[in-house]
Write a protein that holds these residues in place. Structure first.
Motif, PDB file in Angstrom:
ATOM      1  N   ARG A   1       0.981  -1.022   0.002  1.00 31.04           N
ATOM      2  CA  ARG A   1      -0.050   0.063   0.272  1.00 31.04           C
ATOM      3  C   ARG A   1       0.939   1.224   0.029  1.00 31.04           C
ATOM      4  NH1 ARG A   1      -2.346  -0.756   5.740  1.00 31.04           N
ATOM      5  NH2 ARG A   1      -3.321   1.278   5.356  1.00 31.04           N
ATOM      6  N   VAL A   2       0.405   2.215  -0.759  1.00 30.96           N
ATOM      7  CA  VAL A   2       1.209   3.567  -0.392  1.00 30.96           C
ATOM      8  C   VAL A   2       0.108   4.583   0.109  1.00 30.96           C
ATOM      9  CG1 VAL A   2       1.893   5.747  -1.852  1.00 30.96           C
ATOM     10  CG2 VAL A   2       2.333   3.308  -2.704  1.00 30.96           C
ATOM     11  N   VAL A   3       0.468   5.232   1.323  1.00 27.04           N
ATOM     12  CA  VAL A   3      -0.475   5.803   2.143  1.00 27.04           C
ATOM     13  C   VAL A   3       0.389   7.038   2.669  1.00 27.04           C
ATOM     14  CG1 VAL A   3      -1.430   5.974   4.482  1.00 27.04           C
ATOM     15  CG2 VAL A   3      -0.744   3.490   3.639  1.00 27.04           C
ATOM     16  N   ARG A   4      -0.489   8.038   2.281  1.00 28.07           N
ATOM     17  CA  ARG A   4       0.115   9.599   2.532  1.00 28.07           C
ATOM     18  C   ARG A   4      -0.731  10.196   3.533  1.00 28.07           C
ATOM     19  NH1 ARG A   4      -0.006  15.060  -0.111  1.00 28.07           N
ATOM     20  NH2 ARG A   4       2.267  15.667  -0.420  1.00 28.07           N
ATOM     21  N   PHE A   5      -0.325  10.799   4.615  1.00 34.86           N
ATOM     22  CA  PHE A   5      -0.846  11.225   5.683  1.00 34.86           C
ATOM     23  C   PHE A   5      -0.474  12.585   6.013  1.00 34.86           C
ATOM     24  CE2 PHE A   5       1.944   7.932   7.218  1.00 34.86           C
ATOM     25  CZ  PHE A   5       2.704   8.788   7.771  1.00 34.86           C
ATOM     26  N   PRO A   6      -1.249  13.363   6.791  1.00 35.19           N
ATOM     27  CA  PRO A   6      -0.605  14.927   7.143  1.00 35.19           C
ATOM     28  C   PRO A   6      -0.016  14.496   8.651  1.00 35.19           C
ATOM     29  CG  PRO A   6      -2.909  14.569   7.761  1.00 35.19           C
ATOM     30  CD  PRO A   6      -2.573  13.261   7.075  1.00 35.19           C
ATOM     31  N   ILE A   7       1.156  15.365   8.630  1.00 32.07           N
ATOM     32  CA  ILE A   7       2.029  15.534  10.181  1.00 32.07           C
ATOM     33  C   ILE A   7       1.870  16.850  10.675  1.00 32.07           C
ATOM     34  CG2 ILE A   7       3.542  13.661   9.390  1.00 32.07           C
ATOM     35  CD1 ILE A   7       5.541  15.854   8.471  1.00 32.07           C
ATOM     36  N   SER A   8       1.324  17.912   9.770  1.00 38.07           N
ATOM     37  CA  SER A   8       0.963  19.100  10.347  1.00 38.07           C
ATOM     38  C   SER A   8      -0.200  19.753   9.225  1.00 38.07           C
ATOM     39  CB  SER A   8       2.271  20.231  10.216  1.00 38.07           C
ATOM     40  OG  SER A   8       2.687  20.264   9.129  1.00 38.07           O
ATOM     41  N   SER A   9      -0.317  21.045   9.275  1.00 45.64           N
ATOM     42  CA  SER A   9      -1.322  21.574   8.589  1.00 45.64           C
ATOM     43  C   SER A   9      -0.939  21.708   6.978  1.00 45.64           C
ATOM     44  CB  SER A   9      -1.835  23.117   9.134  1.00 45.64           C
ATOM     45  OG  SER A   9      -0.614  23.734   8.910  1.00 45.64           O
ATOM     46  N   ASN A  10       0.324  21.828   6.612  1.00 48.25           N
ATOM     47  CA  ASN A  10       0.856  21.977   5.521  1.00 48.25           C
ATOM     48  C   ASN A  10       1.760  20.925   4.984  1.00 48.25           C
ATOM     49  OD1 ASN A  10      -0.542  24.548   5.046  1.00 48.25           O
ATOM     50  ND2 ASN A  10       1.274  25.391   6.514  1.00 48.25           N
ATOM     51  N   ASP A  11       2.157  19.793   5.823  1.00 41.45           N
ATOM     52  CA  ASP A  11       3.028  18.898   5.455  1.00 41.45           C
ATOM     53  C   ASP A  11       2.655  17.448   5.589  1.00 41.45           C
ATOM     54  OD1 ASP A  11       5.355  20.891   5.215  1.00 41.45           O
ATOM     55  OD2 ASP A  11       5.328  21.061   7.385  1.00 41.45           O
ATOM     56  N   TYR A  12       3.022  16.591   4.835  1.00 45.70           N
ATOM     57  CA  TYR A  12       2.548  15.450   4.779  1.00 45.70           C
ATOM     58  C   TYR A  12       3.877  14.263   4.383  1.00 45.70           C
ATOM     59  CZ  TYR A  12      -1.829  17.706   3.313  1.00 45.70           C
ATOM     60  OH  TYR A  12      -3.062  18.446   3.467  1.00 45.70           O
ATOM     61  N   GLU A  13       3.559  13.288   5.005  1.00 51.03           N
ATOM     62  CA  GLU A  13       4.468  11.930   4.763  1.00 51.03           C
ATOM     63  C   GLU A  13       3.861  10.849   4.031  1.00 51.03           C
ATOM     64  OE1 GLU A  13       7.341  12.163   5.385  1.00 51.03           O
ATOM     65  OE2 GLU A  13       7.929  13.028   7.438  1.00 51.03           O
ATOM     66  N   THR A  14       4.814  10.032   3.204  1.00 56.37           N
ATOM     67  CA  THR A  14       4.165   9.015   2.452  1.00 56.37           C
ATOM     68  C   THR A  14       4.966   7.912   2.626  1.00 56.37           C
ATOM     69  OG1 THR A  14       3.808  10.509   0.538  1.00 56.37           O
ATOM     70  CG2 THR A  14       3.811   8.179  -0.217  1.00 56.37           C
ATOM     71  N   VAL A  15       4.169   6.870   3.211  1.00 55.58           N
ATOM     72  CA  VAL A  15       5.047   5.500   3.224  1.00 55.58           C
ATOM     73  C   VAL A  15       4.695   4.448   2.473  1.00 55.58           C
ATOM     74  CG1 VAL A  15       5.314   6.310   5.923  1.00 55.58           C
ATOM     75  CG2 VAL A  15       3.006   5.034   5.113  1.00 55.58           C
ATOM     76  N   ILE A  16       5.247   3.333   2.513  1.00 63.17           N
ATOM     77  CA  ILE A  16       4.805   2.066   1.702  1.00 63.17           C
ATOM     78  C   ILE A  16       4.818   0.872   2.729  1.00 63.17           C
ATOM     79  CG2 ILE A  16       7.443   1.674   0.895  1.00 63.17           C
ATOM     80  CD1 ILE A  16       5.988   1.041  -1.818  1.00 63.17           C
ATOM     81  N   THR A  17       3.774   0.095   2.629  1.00 67.01           N
ATOM     82  CA  THR A  17       3.787  -0.768   3.618  1.00 67.01           C
ATOM     83  C   THR A  17       3.007  -2.165   2.932  1.00 67.01           C
ATOM     84  OG1 THR A  17       2.920  -1.415   5.945  1.00 67.01           O
ATOM     85  CG2 THR A  17       1.558   0.102   4.927  1.00 67.01           C
ATOM     86  N   ASN A  18       3.227  -3.428   3.611  1.00 69.12           N
ATOM     87  CA  ASN A  18       2.392  -4.262   3.204  1.00 69.12           C
ATOM     88  C   ASN A  18       1.328  -4.876   4.196  1.00 69.12           C
ATOM     89  OD1 ASN A  18       4.482  -5.296   4.960  1.00 69.12           O
ATOM     90  ND2 ASN A  18       5.010  -7.169   3.699  1.00 69.12           N
ATOM     91  N   LEU A  19       1.406  -3.928   5.449  1.00 72.81           N
ATOM     92  CA  LEU A  19       0.437  -4.215   6.581  1.00 72.81           C
ATOM     93  C   LEU A  19      -1.044  -4.289   6.138  1.00 72.81           C
ATOM     94  CD1 LEU A  19       1.905  -2.089   9.194  1.00 72.81           C
ATOM     95  CD2 LEU A  19       1.694  -4.601   9.313  1.00 72.81           C
ATOM     96  N   ASP A  20      -2.016  -4.985   6.572  1.00 74.71           N
ATOM     97  CA  ASP A  20      -3.354  -5.081   5.935  1.00 74.71           C
ATOM     98  C   ASP A  20      -4.131  -4.039   6.229  1.00 74.71           C
ATOM     99  OD1 ASP A  20      -6.297  -5.979   6.883  1.00 74.71           O
ATOM    100  OD2 ASP A  20      -5.449  -7.377   5.202  1.00 74.71           O
ATOM    101  N   SER A  21      -4.678  -3.274   5.246  1.00 74.19           N
ATOM    102  CA  SER A  21      -5.498  -1.972   5.654  1.00 74.19           C
ATOM    103  C   SER A  21      -6.821  -2.028   6.615  1.00 74.19           C
ATOM    104  CB  SER A  21      -6.061  -1.607   4.228  1.00 74.19           C
ATOM    105  OG  SER A  21      -7.100  -2.368   3.769  1.00 74.19           O
ATOM    106  N   ASN A  22      -7.289  -3.348   7.011  1.00 77.17           N
ATOM    107  CA  ASN A  22      -8.565  -3.544   7.613  1.00 77.17           C
ATOM    108  C   ASN A  22      -7.682  -3.460   9.176  1.00 77.17           C
ATOM    109  OD1 ASN A  22     -10.324  -3.912   5.932  1.00 77.17           O
ATOM    110  ND2 ASN A  22      -9.784  -5.957   5.614  1.00 77.17           N
ATOM    111  N   ASP A  23      -6.513  -3.887   9.381  1.00 74.76           N
ATOM    112  CA  ASP A  23      -5.996  -3.949  10.857  1.00 74.76           C
ATOM    113  C   ASP A  23      -5.368  -2.812  11.049  1.00 74.76           C
ATOM    114  OD1 ASP A  23      -7.068  -6.468  11.267  1.00 74.76           O
ATOM    115  OD2 ASP A  23      -5.436  -7.505  10.291  1.00 74.76           O
ATOM    116  N   TYR A  24      -4.808  -2.020  10.049  1.00 75.81           N
ATOM    117  CA  TYR A  24      -3.746  -0.968  10.167  1.00 75.81           C
ATOM    118  C   TYR A  24      -4.258   0.271   9.241  1.00 75.81           C
ATOM    119  CZ  TYR A  24      -0.692  -4.447  12.517  1.00 75.81           C
ATOM    120  OH  TYR A  24      -0.136  -5.352  13.282  1.00 75.81           O
ATOM    121  N   PRO A  25      -5.227   0.758   9.708  1.00 76.16           N
ATOM    122  CA  PRO A  25      -5.710   2.180   8.946  1.00 76.16           C
ATOM    123  C   PRO A  25      -4.568   2.995   8.898  1.00 76.16           C
ATOM    124  CG  PRO A  25      -6.842   2.225  11.010  1.00 76.16           C
ATOM    125  CD  PRO A  25      -6.155   0.722  10.822  1.00 76.16           C
ATOM    126  N   PRO A  26      -4.779   4.139   8.155  1.00 82.18           N
ATOM    127  CA  PRO A  26      -3.892   5.402   8.145  1.00 82.18           C
ATOM    128  C   PRO A  26      -3.271   5.826   9.446  1.00 82.18           C
ATOM    129  CG  PRO A  26      -5.258   5.598   6.325  1.00 82.18           C
ATOM    130  CD  PRO A  26      -5.825   4.539   6.939  1.00 82.18           C
TER     131      PRO A  26
END
Length: 358
Positions: free
Chosen positions: A286-311
């Protein structure tokens, strides 16, 4: 595990090595056969407990300024009889024992590297730096470590000379030789690589790796949403074959990808001739992009299951990676590594370096 239990576990592992000391001697049948002021167990304890002071002061401290304190020369003579594999064996068996005593849950590991300044040795050209702008010459090693974020213990390490260090090779080495059946490995964006992901996948582990958020790297080769945040799953087929047939497949960026022959991917043939059959390596993530502040974001790549590990959980897990950064800082100050200018204080690092053939 309580402090006394940790101490007793370490002593037990040291004594286990001492019982089979012949396999860790430079000259088996000759070394450590006579009674001396510094028998093998005391020698190992002294080396493990050394800080950044000179050998004489470290020995005086260990022997509590006793008249029986051996000389620096006697210590060096005993030390030179010991193979580096002795310390490596103690470290790994001790760490595994601590891990086995923890709560039975999937270990959450972090991998990272940190430079360690050692005694100035101009002859060691692979780690020697001349210094600039009035700075004295120095030598650098690069410490790569695998760290358990829940138990706060190191599980493995690879020490490399700074001029030829390679964090990707160190990571692969530690993953491949680990005896842990299942784990989550968290890494910063310096470890962004399909080859690293493949080795972790083949191990049966999970990965969570920060990737570049710009136009370069893994993210650049995929069709991703234009929104600020997203969580997208991919099942890629990677190949090193570049023909008319595969070029048509590569137009579907989210399912097929060409890996250049200059890019390592150990689970594909290193070379592919025109007559060779088409071989794919499959990898899901999965490619997951999430905010770390009001203007900044991080992108991570993972093979964790999306049902057990939401963003939200992915974000929390990645933030925990900072534990290895803190551990490096604590380690360097505890061992005096920030002031490591004496050869006595870097003997253990040199031993591990030699035992890893780097």
């Amino acid at each position: 595990m309580k402090a006394k239990q940790v101490r007793d576990t370490l002593l037990k592992e040291i004594r286990t090595v001492c019982k089979s000391i012949e396999q860790f001697c430079v000259s088996p049948g000759k070394d450590f056969v006579r009674n001396r002021k510094m028998p093998i167990e005391k020698l190992i304890l002294t080396i493990i407990g050394m800080g950044s002071r000179n050998i004489t002061n470290e020995l005086l401290d260990f022997y509590d300024t006793s008249p029986d304190t051996p000389t620096a020369s006697a210590f060096v003579q005993q030390r030179d009889k010991l193979k580096p594999e002795a310390l490596e064996t103690i470290f790994k068996s001790f760490s595994i024992k601590l891990l086995a005593s923890s709560v039975k849950q999937m270990p959450i590991l972090a991998v990272d590297g940190s430079d360690v300044q050692i005694a100035t040795i101009p002859a060691d050209t692979e780690s020697f730096f001349t210094g600039m702008n009035g700075q004295h010459p120095y030598n650098l090693l690069h410490l790569n470590a695998l760290y358990d974020l829940n138990q706060n213990i190191y599980l493995d390490s690879v020490i490399q000379k700074k001029h030829n260090y390679n964090e990707h090779l160190a990571l692969i080495s530690m993953v491949d030789r680990s005896t842990i059946p299942k784990a989550l490995l968290i890494a910063d964006r310096g470890y962004e690589s399909y080859n690293n992901m493949a080795h972790i996948q083949e191990k049966g582990w999970f990965f969570l790796i920060r990737i570049k958020d710009g136009i370069h790297g893994i993210k650049d080769g995929l069709d991703l949403p234009t929104t600020d945040t997203y969580d997208v799953e991919f099942n890629l087929k990677l190949t090193k074959k570049n023909t008319k047939e595969t070029k048509e497949l590569f137009k579907d960026k989210n399912h097929y990808k060409y890996i250049s022959h200059t890019t390592p991917l150990d689970y594909l043939p290193p070379k592919s001739r025109k007559a060779d059959p088409l071989v794919f390596y499959k990898i899901g993530f999965r490619v997951v992009r999430f905010p770390i502040s009001s203007n900044d974001y991080e992108t991570v790549i993972t093979n964790l299951d999306s049902n057990d590990y939401p963003p939200s959980e992915i974000k929390r897990l990645y933030a925990a990676r900072w534990g290895i950064e803190s551990s490096f800082r604590a380690l360097k100050y505890t061992l005096g590594m920030v002031f490591s200018f004496k050869k006595s204080s870097v003997y253990s690092a040199g031993n591990i370096c030699a035992s890893n053939n780097v």
